[in-house]
Design an enzyme around this catalytic site. Sequence first.
Site, PDB file in Angstrom:
ATOM      1  N   HIS A 143       0.821  -1.211   0.000  1.00  0.00           N
ATOM      2  CA  HIS A 143       0.000   0.000   0.000  1.00  0.00           C
ATOM      3  C   HIS A 143       0.853   1.258   0.000  1.00  0.00           C
ATOM      4  O   HIS A 143       2.058   1.207   0.212  1.00  0.00           O
ATOM      5  CB  HIS A 143      -0.968  -0.003   1.187  1.00  0.00           C
ATOM      6  CG  HIS A 143      -0.329  -0.050   2.542  1.00  0.00           C
ATOM      7  ND1 HIS A 143       0.178   1.070   3.164  1.00  0.00           N
ATOM      8  CD2 HIS A 143      -0.114  -1.084   3.391  1.00  0.00           C
ATOM      9  CE1 HIS A 143       0.664   0.734   4.352  1.00  0.00           C
ATOM     10  NE2 HIS A 143       0.509  -0.578   4.510  1.00  0.00           N
ATOM     11  N   CYS A 159       3.142  -5.280   6.495  1.00  0.00           N
ATOM     12  CA  CYS A 159       2.745  -4.782   5.178  1.00  0.00           C
ATOM     13  C   CYS A 159       3.960  -4.184   4.471  1.00  0.00           C
ATOM     14  O   CYS A 159       5.018  -3.998   5.059  1.00  0.00           O
ATOM     15  CB  CYS A 159       1.662  -3.711   5.319  1.00  0.00           C
ATOM     16  SG  CYS A 159       0.057  -4.359   5.793  1.00  0.00           S
TER      17      CYS A 159
END
Length: 184
Positions: A143, A159
């Site tokens: 992201h 992440c």
Amino acid sequence: MFSRGAQLSAAVLASALSFAGMSEANAQTRTREMNSAPQTREMVRVNFNAEPGTIVIRNSERRLYLITENGVAIRYRVAVGKAGKLWEGATYVNGKHAAPAWSPPAIVKRDNPNLPDVIPGGAPNNPMGAAALTLAGGEYAIHGTNNPRSVGTSASYGCFRMFNHDVVDLYSRIGVGTRVIVTR
């Protein structure tokens, strides 16, 4: 560098933020702010074996590679998991989300109890940034970020953070089902 890609990415980013509920003027201002980091993607030769269209993330390098053809890839700088949060394995992209809202996972909420339960997409405090590519099998994603200084560091809960203009570029190049290989 991809000057044409950077222009396209800025337009896509502004559109995503506008779609998320920001006025067009605020979305354009936010796009300029979020894209103030230097362009980092580049075409490189690679010596690992992966099919074109595969994403390879190398934690030790803090780099993500999108294989474009045998032996060639687009390389992006990323933030990876902090100590104790790194992982390795194979998965695939199971969702693509522009300007996503974010709900902190339980472990993040435990460590940061003052976080709200949901941060709307496009909000300046939303850590997902401009777009997210969710990964099958867990609570992980590739992201954007609201903290561009973290890109290139070990900073996340597992992440992979990218500059917003880079995640928008990657978002435009891949689809749901894209294979992702994460290595040491």
